[in-house]
Design a protein around this motif. Structure first.
Motif, PDB file in Angstrom:
ATOM      1  N   VAL A   1      90.115  62.101  47.272  1.00  5.79           N
ATOM      2  CA  VAL A   1      90.417  62.964  48.302  1.00  5.79           C
ATOM      3  C   VAL A   1      89.743  64.439  48.308  1.00  5.79           C
ATOM      4  O   VAL A   1      89.898  65.293  47.482  1.00  5.79           O
ATOM      5  CB  VAL A   1      92.196  63.354  48.375  1.00  5.79           C
ATOM      6  N   VAL A   2      88.887  64.662  49.489  1.00  6.29           N
ATOM      7  CA  VAL A   2      88.323  65.875  49.478  1.00  6.29           C
ATOM      8  C   VAL A   2      88.943  67.158  49.941  1.00  6.29           C
ATOM      9  O   VAL A   2      89.382  66.885  51.042  1.00  6.29           O
ATOM     10  CB  VAL A   2      86.754  65.856  50.289  1.00  6.29           C
ATOM     11  N   PRO A   3      88.914  68.115  49.206  1.00  4.04           N
ATOM     12  CA  PRO A   3      89.855  69.359  49.835  1.00  4.04           C
ATOM     13  C   PRO A   3      89.102  70.051  50.819  1.00  4.04           C
ATOM     14  O   PRO A   3      87.977  70.097  50.903  1.00  4.04           O
ATOM     15  CB  PRO A   3      90.039  70.301  48.525  1.00  4.04           C
ATOM     16  N   GLY A   4      89.962  70.494  51.827  1.00  4.45           N
ATOM     17  CA  GLY A   4      89.167  71.513  53.062  1.00  4.45           C
ATOM     18  C   GLY A   4      88.463  70.586  53.959  1.00  4.45           C
ATOM     19  O   GLY A   4      87.636  71.108  54.395  1.00  4.45           O
ATOM     20  N   ALA A   5      88.790  69.254  54.185  1.00  4.26           N
ATOM     21  CA  ALA A   5      87.991  68.349  54.951  1.00  4.26           C
ATOM     22  C   ALA A   5      88.848  67.666  55.715  1.00  4.26           C
ATOM     23  O   ALA A   5      90.041  67.238  55.415  1.00  4.26           O
ATOM     24  CB  ALA A   5      87.107  67.557  53.894  1.00  4.26           C
ATOM     25  N   SER A   6      88.104  67.023  56.734  1.00  8.56           N
ATOM     26  CA  SER A   6      88.838  66.155  57.692  1.00  8.56           C
ATOM     27  C   SER A   6      88.161  64.875  57.917  1.00  8.56           C
ATOM     28  O   SER A   6      87.559  64.278  56.928  1.00  8.56           O
ATOM     29  CB  SER A   6      88.809  66.931  59.163  1.00  8.56           C
ATOM     30  N   HIS A   7      88.297  64.203  59.037  1.00 14.02           N
ATOM     31  CA  HIS A   7      87.697  62.564  59.154  1.00 14.02           C
ATOM     32  C   HIS A   7      86.282  63.023  59.156  1.00 14.02           C
ATOM     33  O   HIS A   7      85.554  61.943  59.103  1.00 14.02           O
ATOM     34  CB  HIS A   7      88.253  62.238  60.439  1.00 14.02           C
ATOM     35  N   LEU A   8      85.850  63.891  59.530  1.00 14.74           N
ATOM     36  CA  LEU A   8      84.120  64.325  59.276  1.00 14.74           C
ATOM     37  C   LEU A   8      84.063  64.661  57.984  1.00 14.74           C
ATOM     38  O   LEU A   8      82.801  65.582  58.216  1.00 14.74           O
ATOM     39  CB  LEU A   8      83.996  65.349  60.509  1.00 14.74           C
ATOM     40  N   VAL A   9      84.317  64.287  57.043  1.00 19.42           N
ATOM     41  CA  VAL A   9      84.208  65.087  55.801  1.00 19.42           C
ATOM     42  C   VAL A   9      82.600  64.593  55.335  1.00 19.42           C
ATOM     43  O   VAL A   9      81.938  65.539  54.640  1.00 19.42           O
ATOM     44  CB  VAL A   9      84.875  64.291  54.517  1.00 19.42           C
ATOM     45  N   PRO A  10      81.810  63.614  55.979  1.00 18.97           N
ATOM     46  CA  PRO A  10      80.451  63.585  55.463  1.00 18.97           C
ATOM     47  C   PRO A  10      79.496  64.775  56.132  1.00 18.97           C
ATOM     48  O   PRO A  10      78.597  65.275  55.811  1.00 18.97           O
ATOM     49  CB  PRO A  10      79.812  62.129  55.995  1.00 18.97           C
ATOM     50  N   LEU A  11      80.097  65.342  57.253  1.00 15.76           N
ATOM     51  CA  LEU A  11      79.337  66.489  57.847  1.00 15.76           C
ATOM     52  C   LEU A  11      79.873  67.573  57.306  1.00 15.76           C
ATOM     53  O   LEU A  11      79.051  68.704  57.210  1.00 15.76           O
ATOM     54  CB  LEU A  11      79.653  66.388  59.463  1.00 15.76           C
ATOM     55  N   GLU A  12      81.041  67.840  57.059  1.00 14.93           N
ATOM     56  CA  GLU A  12      81.809  68.838  56.616  1.00 14.93           C
ATOM     57  C   GLU A  12      81.207  69.328  54.909  1.00 14.93           C
ATOM     58  O   GLU A  12      80.977  70.286  54.758  1.00 14.93           O
ATOM     59  CB  GLU A  12      83.080  68.941  56.756  1.00 14.93           C
ATOM     60  N   LYS A  13      81.052  68.266  54.254  1.00 13.50           N
ATOM     61  CA  LYS A  13      81.063  68.498  52.669  1.00 13.50           C
ATOM     62  C   LYS A  13      79.810  67.579  52.198  1.00 13.50           C
ATOM     63  O   LYS A  13      79.977  66.594  51.526  1.00 13.50           O
ATOM     64  CB  LYS A  13      82.276  68.240  51.968  1.00 13.50           C
ATOM     65  N   PRO A  14      78.475  67.735  52.806  1.00 15.74           N
ATOM     66  CA  PRO A  14      77.737  66.387  52.742  1.00 15.74           C
ATOM     67  C   PRO A  14      77.227  66.548  51.287  1.00 15.74           C
ATOM     68  O   PRO A  14      76.892  65.340  50.704  1.00 15.74           O
ATOM     69  CB  PRO A  14      76.556  66.948  53.409  1.00 15.74           C
ATOM     70  N   ALA A  15      77.060  67.734  50.527  1.00 17.56           N
ATOM     71  CA  ALA A  15      76.420  67.511  49.159  1.00 17.56           C
ATOM     72  C   ALA A  15      77.523  66.958  48.237  1.00 17.56           C
ATOM     73  O   ALA A  15      77.111  66.091  47.299  1.00 17.56           O
ATOM     74  CB  ALA A  15      76.172  68.839  48.641  1.00 17.56           C
ATOM     75  N   GLU A  16      78.838  67.277  48.442  1.00 23.88           N
ATOM     76  CA  GLU A  16      79.989  66.671  47.516  1.00 23.88           C
ATOM     77  C   GLU A  16      79.908  65.065  47.836  1.00 23.88           C
ATOM     78  O   GLU A  16      80.049  64.210  47.043  1.00 23.88           O
ATOM     79  CB  GLU A  16      81.266  67.150  47.631  1.00 23.88           C
ATOM     80  N   VAL A  17      79.826  64.838  49.026  1.00 21.80           N
ATOM     81  CA  VAL A  17      79.928  63.349  49.593  1.00 21.80           C
ATOM     82  C   VAL A  17      78.748  62.411  49.112  1.00 21.80           C
ATOM     83  O   VAL A  17      78.698  61.623  48.403  1.00 21.80           O
ATOM     84  CB  VAL A  17      80.187  63.338  51.220  1.00 21.80           C
ATOM     85  N   ASP A  18      77.440  63.168  49.310  1.00 25.44           N
ATOM     86  CA  ASP A  18      76.309  62.429  48.907  1.00 25.44           C
ATOM     87  C   ASP A  18      76.352  62.080  47.127  1.00 25.44           C
ATOM     88  O   ASP A  18      75.938  61.210  46.829  1.00 25.44           O
ATOM     89  CB  ASP A  18      75.025  63.144  49.194  1.00 25.44           C
TER      90      ASP A  18
END
Length: 269
Positions: A220-237
């Motif tokens: 569960v990524v903090p400070g993120a929405s349904h668009l988490v790959p766009l919002e937190k790309p480095a963490e998601v990748d």
């Protein structure tokens, strides 16, 4: 660069990039491959990426009749067999996550590892934080403007076909998918379940998906929405690459993943 594959269900547009083991990226509802822009460079450095655009999305034409996740999963199976040529990792975002789940259920031999981002296993009225939002979604509503522009820019069916597609996708969200814990338990691919802490789906629904899968991790990524790959790309990748590499470290105090007690031993000892 892209090309079309003549699959049994629909002539499907896809793009490829990178080299290595096969990794298929499955976009979200109403989206195109452009929405993977923050992931493609990092993932293509380690994997051969395949990016199909599903029926009625992007460059891929619409088909007659209702839209269903089951049919889209069938298209994905055909894509894996005819274009990829064998098993692959799947990363699915939103609707793409549902399609990945159904693909893994239908053909476990074709799915190695999965990442599900903002995915559901029940219809939106049961899974969404605010299911009433569906009532505000119409083809011409302001909330749909971004998706309408994506569609109009590349669809081979032309801009006038947008209302038909938008209406049928929203109808699909209202009634699909219809999986339960027993279905999810049959998935054997090691899976990373990911969501933003302010996602469209309730955290309870995301946790239920994680708990029902046979071999899963939860992020569960903090400070993120349904668009988490766009919002937190480095963490998601980073999390995607760690999971696909099988890099999960053993924990110091396992509970769900604790080894079963040896036969004849008291489990409470």
């Amino acid at each position: 660069m892209g090309d079309y594959a003549d699959l049994p269900g629909v002539r499907t547009w896809y793009e490829t990039e990178g080299s290595g083991d096969a990794l298929v990226l499955l976009h979200g509802g109403f989206c195109t491959n452009d929405t993977w822009g923050a992931q493609r460079p990092e993932l293509a450095a380690s994997y051969r990426l395949y990016l199909p655009e599903r029926r009625a999305h992007g460059h891929t034409p619409d088909v007659e009749g209702p839209l269903s996740y089951t049919d889209m999963a069938g298209d994905t199976v055909a894509f894996l067999e005819s274009v990829v040529g064998g098993p692959a990792h799947l990363v699915g975002w939103s609707d793409g996550g549902v399609v990945a789940l159904l693909t893994a259920l239908a053909r476990p031999d074709l799915v190695r590892r999965m990442v599900l981002i903002g995915a559901t296993f029940r219809p939106a009225p049961e899974a969404f934080v605010a299911p009433e939002m569906l009532d505000a979604l119409t083809p011409d509503s302001a909330e749909m403007a971004f998706f309408r522009e994506l569609y109009v820019a590349v669809s081979p069916d032309g801009p006038d076909h947008w209302p038909a597609v938008a209406t049928r996708v929203i109808d699909m969200w209202r009634t699909q998918p219809m999986l339960d814990a027993g279905d999810l338990a049959a998935v054997r691919a090691p899976t990373l379940v990911m969501a933003g802490d302010d996602d469209l789906m309730t955290l309870e629904h995301t946790a239920a998906l994680y708990r029902a899968l046979h071999d899963a991790r939860l992020a569960v990524v903090p400070g993120a929405s349904h668009l988490v790959p766009l919002e937190k790309p480095a963490e998601v990748d980073r999390m995607i690459l760690d999971h696909l590499a099988g890099a999960e470290a053993g924990t110091m105090m396992p509970v769900l993943r604790a080894p079963a007690p040896a036969p004849g031993r008291d489990a409470t000892a």
